[in-house]
Scaffold this motif. Structure first.
Motif, PDB file in Angstrom:
ATOM      1  N   ALA A 212      -4.708   2.483  -0.711  1.00 25.58           N
ATOM      2  CA  ALA A 212      -3.606   3.331  -1.156  1.00 25.58           C
ATOM      3  C   ALA A 212      -3.051   4.159  -0.003  1.00 25.58           C
ATOM      4  CB  ALA A 212      -4.077   4.247  -2.289  1.00 25.58           C
TER       5      ALA A 212
ATOM      6  N   VAL B  13       0.859   3.999   1.370  1.00 26.81           N
ATOM      7  CA  VAL B  13       1.705   5.188   1.247  1.00 26.81           C
ATOM      8  C   VAL B  13       2.127   5.729   2.602  1.00 26.81           C
ATOM      9  CG1 VAL B  13       1.779   7.594   0.454  1.00 26.81           C
ATOM     10  CG2 VAL B  13       0.775   5.835  -1.003  1.00 26.81           C
TER      11      VAL B  13
ATOM     12  N   ASP C 209       1.334  -4.935  -1.595  1.00 26.35           N
ATOM     13  CA  ASP C 209       1.490  -4.067  -2.756  1.00 26.35           C
ATOM     14  C   ASP C 209       1.578  -4.876  -4.043  1.00 26.35           C
ATOM     15  OD1 ASP C 209       1.730  -1.571  -3.984  1.00 26.35           O
ATOM     16  OD2 ASP C 209       3.914  -1.660  -3.948  1.00 26.35           O
TER      17      ASP C 209
ATOM     18  N   VAL D 229      -6.420   1.937  -6.971  1.00 27.71           N
ATOM     19  CA  VAL D 229      -5.241   2.009  -6.105  1.00 27.71           C
ATOM     20  C   VAL D 229      -4.056   2.591  -6.858  1.00 27.71           C
ATOM     21  CG1 VAL D 229      -3.614   0.675  -4.713  1.00 27.71           C
ATOM     22  CG2 VAL D 229      -6.037   0.084  -4.702  1.00 27.71           C
ATOM     23  N   ARG D 230      -3.795   2.092  -8.053  1.00 29.44           N
ATOM     24  CA  ARG D 230      -2.631   2.543  -8.805  1.00 29.44           C
ATOM     25  C   ARG D 230      -2.795   3.962  -9.342  1.00 29.44           C
ATOM     26  NH1 ARG D 230       0.488  -0.450  -6.144  1.00 29.44           N
ATOM     27  NH2 ARG D 230       0.701  -2.620  -6.816  1.00 29.44           N
TER      28      ARG D 230
ATOM     29  N   GLN E 162      -2.491   6.129  -5.713  1.00 29.06           N
ATOM     30  CA  GLN E 162      -1.254   5.936  -4.950  1.00 29.06           C
ATOM     31  C   GLN E 162      -0.166   6.964  -5.270  1.00 29.06           C
ATOM     32  OE1 GLN E 162       0.128   1.900  -5.236  1.00 29.06           O
ATOM     33  NE2 GLN E 162       1.513   2.096  -3.498  1.00 29.06           N
TER      34      GLN E 162
END
Length: 277
Positions: free
Chosen positions: A79, A83, A94, A153-154, A157
């Motif tokens: 992440a 970013v 991604d 990650v989601r 992020q």
């Protein structure tokens, strides 16, 4: 003076929500406990103390815990890279993160087994070194890492994207070293999100079935997971035994997730007070 509600029809909305949750969540879970209550105390004790059941619980929760912890570490790094940095193929990376969401779990299990079997593309390189992945507990953990990584990650992020870079610059200007900035400025803000990602990855791993059964080998007392043991009892028409195992898994999972939720709320309140002060 008449009061106005933010949401019109609140009573109807709340009633619909409760009915929906009852039909989808509460009633099915209640049916599990009602069915499990049909077993006697002696049979319940024998089932719980069965070496096969205990081994499946140890593997399921142990591998899920290890996989979730690994996903927290590498999910944070991934992440952070997405970013904070720009690099060729960033959009492709991604998009690939969401692949475990769209990919059928059985397909994931077959793909991992094909790669890490003794004659697989990666497995035949590891075999001469005595490293076996497929049909071992390592393979089970690997499958759980694969399906749990996107949750971390989601979750991290968007929080990382909203983190103000000025805070890091201010810490650096005040003489803080890089590790001090990460430990005292960045991680406290990300900690609640990391806990949420860990909880989601852990919960997903505990109930995983499709991607594990192919790479695990399903050897009793060694690589047999609890969901597979439930299916085995169902195939033997032992519905009470299957529901008892499911109920035990549900109770253990609820306790662990409740503790994680308490820790997450504590971290959020602490982070909020720190930010204010």
């Amino acid at each position: 003076m008449s009061s106005t509600r933010v949401l019109p029809g609140f009573g109807l909305s709340l009633g619909f929500t409760l009915v929906y949750l009852s039909l989808v969540v509460l009633i099915p879970l209640s049916a599990v406990f009602i069915k499990a209550s049909g077993i006697s105390a002696d049979d319940l004790w024998k089932l719980v103390n069965s070496p096969r059941v205990q081994a499946s619980f140890y593997l399921t929760f142990g591998a899920s815990l290890i996989a979730a912890l690994i996903n927290v570490f590498f999910g944070l790094l991934l992440a952070w890279s997405l970013v904070r940095y720009s690099f060729p193929g960033k959009r492709l990376v991604d998009a690939l993160i969401d692949l475990p969401f769209a990919l059928p779990t059985a397909v994931a299990g077959i793909a991992l087994t094909t790669l890490y079997a003794s004659n697989g593309w990666i497995g035949h390189f590891l075999e001469p070194w005595g490293i076996k992945v497929a049909y071992t507990r390592v393979g089970v953990t690997l499958a759980l890492i694969f399906i749990g990584l996107p949750f971390v990650v989601r979750t991290v992020q968007p929080v990382l994207a909203d983190l103000e870079v000025e805070l890091e610059e201010a810490a650096t200007a005040l003489g803080a070293q890089r590790w001090q900035t990460i430990w005292y400025v960045i991680l406290p803000v990300l900690f609640p999100a990391l806990l949420t990602g860990f909880a989601l990855a852990f919960a997903r791993a505990v109930g995983e079935y499709g991607s594990v059964i192919f790479i695990a080998g399903n050897i009793p007392l060694k690589t047999e997971i609890a969901p597979l043991l439930i299916v085995s009892h169902l195939e033997e028409y032992d519905y009470v035994g299957a529901t008892v195992i499911a109920a035990i898994m549900l109770i253990i999972s609820f306790i662990l997730l409740f503790l994680i939720n308490v820790l997450q709320n504590w971290a959020s309140r602490k982070t909020g007070r720190t930010a204010v002060s």
